[in-house]
Motif scaffolding. Sequence first.
Motif: not given
Length: 373
Positions: A161-162, A198, A201-204, A248, A279-282
């Motif tokens: 990721y990403p 992913t 996107p942009p979410r993991d 990831t 985290d903030p990406t997930t």
Amino acid sequence: MGLTGKAVLILAIVLAVVLFTLTIWCWPRLARRSAPAVVGRVGMLLATQVAVFATVGLLANNSFLFYGSWADLFGRKQELGVVTDHAAGTLAAKNIVRVGTQRPDVPGGARPAVGGRIDKVVIAGRHSGIESSAYVYLPPEYFQEAFARRKFPAVVVLTGYPGTSENLIKGLRYPRTALDRVKAGRAQPMILVMLRPTLAPPRDTECVDIKGGPKTETFFAQDLPRAISAEYRVGKRARNWGIIGNSTGGYCALKIGLHHPGRYTASAGLSAYYKAAEDPTTGDLFHGDESARRRADLLWTLDNRPQPDSSFLVTSSRHGESNYADTRRFLAKVKQPAQVSSIVLDSGGHNFNTWRREIPAALEWLSSRLSES
């Protein structure tokens, strides 16, 4: 003095502080307008800045582990990874659409029967509701008359990721490496299905079925294999399918293999971690569901759920990888009927250079555990 060692970092910090102090101390003497004074000022400023930038670079490298050793940093050729075994004693074709083709970057790539072919496809997941693009590498044998009636094993290949799917072709060179392994007699021809984990996107999504959100696990466990098997000459049984990824993608590969042994018989995680990131990406992956959070912890699963009749490959480095301790714990927790193997390098960071050293052996390992029928 290793690149990621504390001694190098402390030395860089001390050097930066000393040079800064010397610059301040000597500045009055270098304030004159003579040529030697000007050269002295430039030299002191340059040396101080280099020391500061080196310190910042070392701090960043120690945090993110881009490079695991000096050889890794300067791109010097290092030994390839070696696998060590730790074993004891149907969807309709419309659900996948080919939108283009390209030549593999291999000798004879212009002719599919010599270099194979890469298809760009779009897969529409019936059960997950996810639509994703992917690259499908077909080996030369797929187009040769002698193999016209043969089915091929398939390997799902995931980026980190990403990352982008193109990185698997250009950066990590999966098609070229697979072709080289077959030519060397070290692996059987395999179809590679290359994409990123992913899918929203942009979410993991960490390959989790999120309540009210993307069902990434369902896509990889059900939709993807069925769509590929409907379009290409690939078997539908677990022994026909493997999955591999880095970072990831490595976590996802191990997770999907561990929870879906009826779909994938072999799973390889390069520099994988073993618990879903949050985290903030997930975002909120589990919405307070502790059972789902525990299930996404692979070490917990090995301790608390029946071991699958599957094979796992994990990789790490003694110096440069943050997952070394957890990888050893994973190896210790795998019990029969499951089997586990490892690639452990002396040094290697969390980067393409390290993974390119591991991919040849990993593809050979996958080949040895997959069947064409």
